[in-house]
Design a protein around this motif. Structure first.
Motif, short mmCIF file in Angstrom:
data_model
loop_
_atom_site.label_atom_id
_atom_site.label_comp_id
_atom_site.label_asym_id
_atom_site.label_seq_id
_atom_site.Cartn_x
_atom_site.Cartn_y
_atom_site.Cartn_z
N ILE A 216 0.83 -1.21 0.00
CA ILE A 216 0.00 0.00 0.00
C ILE A 216 0.87 1.26 0.00
CG2 ILE A 216 -1.65 1.33 1.37
CD1 ILE A 216 -2.91 -1.27 2.25
N SER A 219 2.55 1.62 -3.46
CA SER A 219 1.56 2.02 -4.46
C SER A 219 1.16 3.49 -4.28
CB SER A 219 0.32 1.13 -4.36
OG SER A 219 0.65 -0.22 -4.63
N SER A 220 1.02 3.92 -3.04
CA SER A 220 0.67 5.32 -2.78
C SER A 220 1.77 6.26 -3.24
CB SER A 220 0.39 5.53 -1.30
OG SER A 220 -0.67 4.70 -0.85
N VAL A 224 1.42 9.00 -6.43
CA VAL A 224 1.68 10.45 -6.29
C VAL A 224 2.77 10.89 -7.26
CG1 VAL A 224 2.52 12.23 -4.73
CG2 VAL A 224 0.89 10.52 -3.90
N VAL A 244 -3.93 7.34 -10.32
CA VAL A 244 -4.72 6.44 -9.48
C VAL A 244 -4.76 5.05 -10.10
CG1 VAL A 244 -7.04 5.97 -8.62
CG2 VAL A 244 -6.08 8.26 -8.42
N GLY A 247 -1.32 3.50 -9.53
CA GLY A 247 -1.13 3.13 -8.13
C GLY A 247 -1.98 1.95 -7.73
#
Length: 367
Positions: A216, A219-220, A224, A244, A247
């Motif tokens: 997580i 991916s975040s 970004v 998005v 990610g």
């Protein structure tokens, strides 16, 4: 020639029949088992936060309620803050897809003409390749089997949403009463295996939770970075939606980054000029950043599973449970690796000339 008689005791026969009935029951309850698998992964992911709250003398039940309310608030705020923009940009991407594919077809035809490949059959195949209807039909047929497994397990989209909500609440119940639940479950095993398995649960939880937390976080970060990079490269009207998508797909190891890069590259090559080259270099840089920096630091250090076994876990999970399996099966493999390491491999390496009994293993862990 002598005859051999094969005798089967009543207890063996009952064991075989009981095993077959148990497998049949588990198959009938496969939807519930998937929900339980998701709930365990969620509980393992949130367990460190609960332990941190307990270290400040917060009651466990209150810590669980506070963490879940905070998580719901953060998710709701994120959806309200960026959700409308993301949905709008993804819808815009879908509307522009025919134009992008048409531009790709023209560019490909121009390239073939420059290379001297002007055969009618080749040009017709190229037109069919970039035809929206043909491409959509191919994508649907290719992904239908994977998606149908996910939907078949969860009984459709609404059923999948309800299953996630149920898993969310089950994970909260597991966290609030984990000690009693684990003690009751491990008590089903004979001594000393009950104590051995109970001792491995915290290690398994740490390994599984660390995997999901790492994925997580990675991916975040990548979402970004991709959003900012696409804005700087001139794709500002679709940057957030593409970020998005990239990610979200990155939650799937190995294949997710490639799937997330495809929409952005289609948009970039359709815009022409140097945009495609810069976007390609952006994703190439991000892929190397993830492979050599983020994954080893945030995921690999907690999983401690050979990349080949992780790949097999992703493929096997996708084969059985679809996209959902590609996400939740790898942490279960990481947790199972704890049992394999501590109950078999380490004792075997430590005392190669002696068959280590469970009592010896339990004594060594206490010391």
């Amino acid at each position: 020639m002598s005859e051999r008689k094969v005798t089967v005791s009543l207890s063996t026969l009952l064991l075989i029949v009981g095993s077959v009935l148990l497998l049949f029951l588990l198959w009938q309850l496969r939807s519930l088992l998937v929900v339980l698998m998701i709930a365990v992964v969620i509980a393992a992911t949130l367990a460190p936060v609960i332990r941190t709250a307990e270290s400040f003398r917060v009651p466990r039940w209150l810590a669980v309620i506070g963490v879940y309310l905070g998580l719901i608030s953060v998710l709701t705020g994120a959806v309200l803050l960026v959700g409308p923009t993301v949905v709008d940009q993804i819808q815009k991407l879908v509307r522009k897809l025919p134009l992008y594919l048409e531009i790709l077809g023209v560019l490909a035809q121009s390239l073939l003409v420059r290379l001297g490949m002007t055969e009618p059959d080749m040009l017709n195949q190229l037109n069919q390749l970039f035809d929206l209807q043909s491409l959509t039909s191919w994508a649907f047929k290719s992904s239908q089997e994977v998606l149908i497994r996910s939907y078949g397990i969860t009984r459709g989209v609404i059923g999948g949403l309800l299953s996630l909500i149920l898993a969310f609440f089950l994970s909260g119940y597991m966290l609030s009463g984990s000690d009693k639940l684990l003690a009751g479950f491990t008590s089903l095993f004979p001594e000393p295996w009950d104590k051995l398995l109970l001792a491995q649960v915290p290690l398994m939880s740490e390994r599984m939770g660390g995997y999901i937390q790492g994925r997580i976080l990675v991916s975040s970060i990548l979402g970004v970075v991709i959003t900012i990079g696409l804005r700087l490269l001139g794709i500002s009207d679709l940057a957030l939606g593409l970020g998005v998508i990239a990610g979200g797909t990155n939650l799937i190891p190995f294949f997710g980054p490639v799937l997330g890069a495809i929409p952005a590259l289609i948009v970039a090559i359709a815009q022409g000029g140097w945009t495609f080259l810069w976007v390609f270099l952006l994703f190439l840089m991000i892929q190397n950043l993830e492979t050599y920096v983020l994954d080893p630091l945030l995921v690999g250090s907690s999983v401690k599973v050979n990349p080949l076994y992780q790949l097999l876990a992703v493929l096997g999970g996708a084969q059985v449970l679809g996209i959902l399996g590609a996400v939740i099966v790898p942490p279960w493999v990481a947790g199972a690796a704890v049992l394999l390491d501590n109950l078999y491999l380490k004792p075997k390496i430590a005392i190669p000339s002696k068959v280590l009994s469970p009592f010896d293993n339990l004594t060594s862990q206490k010391n």
